[in-house]
Design a protein around this motif. Sequence first.
Motif, PDB file in Angstrom:
ATOM      1  N   LEU A 176       0.868  -1.179   0.000  1.00  0.00           N
ATOM      2  CA  LEU A 176       0.000   0.000   0.000  1.00  0.00           C
ATOM      3  C   LEU A 176       0.904   1.227   0.000  1.00  0.00           C
ATOM      4  CD1 LEU A 176      -2.891   1.271   0.346  1.00  0.00           C
ATOM      5  CD2 LEU A 176      -2.397   1.326   2.808  1.00  0.00           C
ATOM      6  N   TYR A 177       0.629   2.182  -0.912  1.00  0.00           N
ATOM      7  CA  TYR A 177       1.467   3.374  -0.942  1.00  0.00           C
ATOM      8  C   TYR A 177       0.641   4.625  -1.167  1.00  0.00           C
ATOM      9  CZ  TYR A 177       1.126   3.097  -6.065  1.00  0.00           C
ATOM     10  OH  TYR A 177       0.668   3.051  -7.364  1.00  0.00           O
ATOM     11  N   GLN A 178       1.127   5.718  -0.604  1.00  0.00           N
ATOM     12  CA  GLN A 178       0.489   7.019  -0.782  1.00  0.00           C
ATOM     13  C   GLN A 178       0.758   7.504  -2.201  1.00  0.00           C
ATOM     14  OE1 GLN A 178       0.326   9.664   2.688  1.00  0.00           O
ATOM     15  NE2 GLN A 178       1.381  11.196   1.462  1.00  0.00           N
ATOM     16  N   ASN A 179      -0.266   7.974  -2.888  1.00  0.00           N
ATOM     17  CA  ASN A 179      -0.147   8.314  -4.297  1.00  0.00           C
ATOM     18  C   ASN A 179       0.445   9.721  -4.485  1.00  0.00           C
ATOM     19  OD1 ASN A 179      -0.322   7.996  -7.053  1.00  0.00           O
ATOM     20  ND2 ASN A 179      -2.449   8.693  -7.159  1.00  0.00           N
ATOM     21  N   ASP A 180       1.726   9.831  -4.165  1.00  0.00           N
ATOM     22  CA  ASP A 180       2.483  11.065  -4.381  1.00  0.00           C
ATOM     23  C   ASP A 180       3.946  10.688  -4.513  1.00  0.00           C
ATOM     24  OD1 ASP A 180       3.247  10.422  -1.788  1.00  0.00           O
ATOM     25  OD2 ASP A 180       2.314  12.168  -0.852  1.00  0.00           O
ATOM     26  N   ASP A 181       4.834  11.676  -4.604  1.00  0.00           N
ATOM     27  CA  ASP A 181       6.262  11.382  -4.779  1.00  0.00           C
ATOM     28  C   ASP A 181       6.792  10.493  -3.672  1.00  0.00           C
ATOM     29  OD1 ASP A 181       6.563  12.761  -7.142  1.00  0.00           O
ATOM     30  OD2 ASP A 181       7.210  14.620  -6.202  1.00  0.00           O
ATOM     31  N   PHE A 182       6.377  10.777  -2.440  1.00  0.00           N
ATOM     32  CA  PHE A 182       6.808   9.983  -1.286  1.00  0.00           C
ATOM     33  C   PHE A 182       6.483   8.503  -1.492  1.00  0.00           C
ATOM     34  CE2 PHE A 182       4.597   8.212   2.565  1.00  0.00           C
ATOM     35  CZ  PHE A 182       5.713   7.689   3.188  1.00  0.00           C
ATOM     36  N   GLY A 183       5.235   8.185  -1.743  1.00  0.00           N
ATOM     37  CA  GLY A 183       4.825   6.803  -1.870  1.00  0.00           C
ATOM     38  C   GLY A 183       5.369   6.131  -3.118  1.00  0.00           C
ATOM     39  N   ARG A 184       5.335   6.846  -4.238  1.00  0.00           N
ATOM     40  CA  ARG A 184       5.786   6.241  -5.495  1.00  0.00           C
ATOM     41  C   ARG A 184       7.287   5.967  -5.485  1.00  0.00           C
ATOM     42  NH1 ARG A 184       1.792   9.937  -7.539  1.00  0.00           N
ATOM     43  NH2 ARG A 184       3.393  11.532  -7.845  1.00  0.00           N
ATOM     44  N   ASP A 185       8.091   6.908  -4.939  1.00  0.00           N
ATOM     45  CA  ASP A 185       9.543   6.685  -4.855  1.00  0.00           C
ATOM     46  C   ASP A 185       9.862   5.482  -3.969  1.00  0.00           C
ATOM     47  OD1 ASP A 185      10.015   8.856  -6.471  1.00  0.00           O
ATOM     48  OD2 ASP A 185      10.655  10.203  -4.862  1.00  0.00           O
ATOM     49  N   TYR A 186       9.173   5.398  -2.848  1.00  0.00           N
ATOM     50  CA  TYR A 186       9.374   4.301  -1.889  1.00  0.00           C
ATOM     51  C   TYR A 186       9.036   2.960  -2.549  1.00  0.00           C
ATOM     52  CZ  TYR A 186       9.972   3.722   3.261  1.00  0.00           C
ATOM     53  OH  TYR A 186      10.440   3.462   4.529  1.00  0.00           O
ATOM     54  N   ALA A 187       7.871   2.900  -3.222  1.00  0.00           N
ATOM     55  CA  ALA A 187       7.434   1.656  -3.855  1.00  0.00           C
ATOM     56  C   ALA A 187       8.369   1.251  -4.992  1.00  0.00           C
ATOM     57  CB  ALA A 187       6.005   1.815  -4.375  1.00  0.00           C
ATOM     58  N   LYS A 188       8.847   2.226  -5.755  1.00  0.00           N
ATOM     59  CA  LYS A 188       9.780   1.910  -6.839  1.00  0.00           C
ATOM     60  C   LYS A 188      11.084   1.365  -6.281  1.00  0.00           C
ATOM     61  CE  LYS A 188      11.951   3.751 -11.011  1.00  0.00           C
ATOM     62  NZ  LYS A 188      13.266   3.124 -10.767  1.00  0.00           N
ATOM     63  N   GLY A 189      11.558   1.963  -5.164  1.00  0.00           N
ATOM     64  CA  GLY A 189      12.776   1.451  -4.544  1.00  0.00           C
ATOM     65  C   GLY A 189      12.612   0.002  -4.112  1.00  0.00           C
ATOM     66  N   PHE A 190      11.424  -0.333  -3.591  1.00  0.00           N
ATOM     67  CA  PHE A 190      11.162  -1.711  -3.175  1.00  0.00           C
ATOM     68  C   PHE A 190      11.191  -2.657  -4.373  1.00  0.00           C
ATOM     69  CE2 PHE A 190       8.095  -5.119  -1.929  1.00  0.00           C
ATOM     70  CZ  PHE A 190       8.851  -5.661  -0.901  1.00  0.00           C
ATOM     71  N   ARG A 191      10.537  -2.266  -5.459  1.00  0.00           N
ATOM     72  CA  ARG A 191      10.543  -3.107  -6.664  1.00  0.00           C
ATOM     73  C   ARG A 191      11.947  -3.244  -7.227  1.00  0.00           C
ATOM     74  NH1 ARG A 191       5.758  -0.108  -7.603  1.00  0.00           N
ATOM     75  NH2 ARG A 191       6.881   1.368  -8.938  1.00  0.00           N
ATOM     76  N   ASP A 192      12.681  -2.133  -7.293  1.00  0.00           N
ATOM     77  CA  ASP A 192      14.047  -2.180  -7.813  1.00  0.00           C
ATOM     78  C   ASP A 192      14.929  -3.063  -6.942  1.00  0.00           C
ATOM     79  OD1 ASP A 192      13.256  -0.452  -9.795  1.00  0.00           O
ATOM     80  OD2 ASP A 192      14.229   1.330  -8.935  1.00  0.00           O
ATOM     81  N   GLY A 193      14.725  -2.996  -5.621  1.00  0.00           N
ATOM     82  CA  GLY A 193      15.529  -3.806  -4.708  1.00  0.00           C
ATOM     83  C   GLY A 193      15.266  -5.299  -4.869  1.00  0.00           C
ATOM     84  N   LEU A 194      14.030  -5.649  -5.165  1.00  0.00           N
ATOM     85  CA  LEU A 194      13.701  -7.063  -5.378  1.00  0.00           C
ATOM     86  C   LEU A 194      14.216  -7.570  -6.720  1.00  0.00           C
ATOM     87  CD1 LEU A 194      10.022  -7.315  -4.062  1.00  0.00           C
ATOM     88  CD2 LEU A 194      12.105  -8.057  -2.902  1.00  0.00           C
ATOM     89  N   GLY A 195      14.390  -6.665  -7.660  1.00  0.00           N
ATOM     90  CA  GLY A 195      14.916  -7.057  -8.964  1.00  0.00           C
ATOM     91  C   GLY A 195      14.023  -8.051  -9.685  1.00  0.00           C
ATOM     92  N   ASP A 196      14.623  -9.154 -10.161  1.00  0.00           N
ATOM     93  CA  ASP A 196      13.890 -10.161 -10.925  1.00  0.00           C
ATOM     94  C   ASP A 196      12.800 -10.843 -10.108  1.00  0.00           C
ATOM     95  OD1 ASP A 196      15.503  -9.578 -13.057  1.00  0.00           O
ATOM     96  OD2 ASP A 196      16.871 -11.258 -12.728  1.00  0.00           O
ATOM     97  N   LYS A 197      12.895 -10.785  -8.791  1.00  0.00           N
ATOM     98  CA  LYS A 197      11.911 -11.469  -7.942  1.00  0.00           C
ATOM     99  C   LYS A 197      10.679 -10.609  -7.640  1.00  0.00           C
ATOM    100  CE  LYS A 197      12.740 -14.657  -5.196  1.00  0.00           C
ATOM    101  NZ  LYS A 197      13.014 -15.494  -4.007  1.00  0.00           N
ATOM    102  N   ALA A 198      10.684  -9.367  -8.108  1.00  0.00           N
ATOM    103  CA  ALA A 198       9.543  -8.487  -7.824  1.00  0.00           C
ATOM    104  C   ALA A 198       8.244  -9.070  -8.365  1.00  0.00           C
ATOM    105  CB  ALA A 198       9.787  -7.100  -8.416  1.00  0.00           C
ATOM    106  N   GLY A 199       8.284  -9.625  -9.567  1.00  0.00           N
ATOM    107  CA  GLY A 199       7.080 -10.166 -10.194  1.00  0.00           C
ATOM    108  C   GLY A 199       6.466 -11.314  -9.440  1.00  0.00           C
ATOM    109  N   SER A 200       7.314 -12.132  -8.815  1.00  0.00           N
ATOM    110  CA  SER A 200       6.793 -13.294  -8.092  1.00  0.00           C
ATOM    111  C   SER A 200       6.484 -12.989  -6.634  1.00  0.00           C
ATOM    112  CB  SER A 200       7.801 -14.452  -8.164  1.00  0.00           C
ATOM    113  OG  SER A 200       9.052 -14.073  -7.589  1.00  0.00           O
ATOM    114  N   MET A 201       7.189 -12.043  -6.031  1.00  0.00           N
ATOM    115  CA  MET A 201       6.995 -11.773  -4.610  1.00  0.00           C
ATOM    116  C   MET A 201       5.870 -10.769  -4.342  1.00  0.00           C
ATOM    117  SD  MET A 201      10.921 -11.733  -3.127  1.00  0.00           S
ATOM    118  CE  MET A 201      10.416 -11.522  -1.417  1.00  0.00           C
ATOM    119  N   ILE A 202       5.714  -9.767  -5.200  1.00  0.00           N
ATOM    120  CA  ILE A 202       4.656  -8.762  -4.990  1.00  0.00           C
ATOM    121  C   ILE A 202       3.356  -9.296  -5.599  1.00  0.00           C
ATOM    122  CG2 ILE A 202       3.873  -6.414  -5.443  1.00  0.00           C
ATOM    123  CD1 ILE A 202       6.832  -5.592  -5.654  1.00  0.00           C
TER     124      ILE A 202
END
Length: 401
Positions: A176-202
């Motif tokens: 769950l993320y707040q729909n602004d720069d704060f939330g979107r940057d945070y969520a993108k960092g999480f996806r980038d950190g998971l890398g190839d596993k983002a698709g299966s884990m999220i």
Amino acid sequence: MKKLMAAACAAACIVASAPAYAGNYGPGVTDTEVKIGQTMPYSGPASSFAAIGRAMTAYFEKLNAEGGVNGRKINLVSLDDGYSPSKAVEQTRRLVESDEVLAIVGTFGSPTNFAIQKYLNTRKVPGLFLGTGANRVSEPQTYPWSMGWQPNNHAKGVIYAKYLLKERPNAKVAVLYQNDDFGRDYAKGFRDGLGDKAGSMIVKELSYEITEPTVDSQILLLKSTGADVFLNISTPKFSAQAIKKMTETKWEALHMLSDAAGSISSTLVPAGLENSKGVITVAFRKDPNDPAWAEDPGMKQYLAFMKQYMPNADPSETYYVFGYATAQTFEHVLKACGDELTRENLMKQAASIKDLELPILLPGIKLNTSATHFTPMSQEQLMQFDGTRWKPIGVVIDAAK
């Protein structure tokens, strides 16, 4: 003619041998003073964050009482912006054009910093150690005169991803993320950190608007996915709602809160301390409320400072810690400048911090910058709430490594 030439030569020699202070000083600098500026929300909806500006002002008073930095007093002109972007622009223009400050230091807030960023970069005025986790204040290729301070939101997302990849590599994560720069940057960092596993884990991502009264419906939808980890990138009001709703619906997922909602008084007390047991957040500074630091030398220094220079303030308010540490970072950079106090050299030294450890930050947190890295901190310590206080778990995680 010979006498005139000799006199001219003598005058030239005197000028050449004199200290070239004028050439080594930028606006706001004299032999005895360095003038800097900032705006803070001393009024308005975010006035609780004004503690940061007050702590910085008091810390520079302390330094000045001890002789200043390299023999110069620091004159911080701290103005109210009411957390209004237009007011921040007006006040910042005043600081630069009328007060002629050397730099803007520590201005708080994403909307206010966004509003002044282009102006400062166009004028080539350093905006240093700005109080926002937004990624765009630390992009030297685009904004070479702007630098953040704390870990940015993208880095925090990466840190959570690294933790899960190590501790729960098969987790099913709802976000769950707040729909602004704060939330979107945070969520993108999480996806980038998971890398190839983002698709299966999220398994699902949902957003919310800050104007919504509640996130209860989002929590129910995310719970229905069967996720066993919940990454909650929200602010205190909505995080408290989420904790309560998870308890009501018996959703027993590991609950990871953004650090923006890490306050015990603002988030966990309204949610219920018993309900909040086990939630995780990230932190980089020591908490004056935590008895674990009672005998810590850095905490003792901070409390002594508060007692002498801010006797009417509540030392347990962590925003004072934030301002105190920000001021210490600027002190470090100013010392490194020596007598070459130009805007260019100030920016150069700010981009040359190497393994700086401040006594009020958590063990293992080090500040580092370079010409291509304008986020001084990229490390966080994961903390878990035990029903009374936050306790560290695992080791410090670095988003940059």
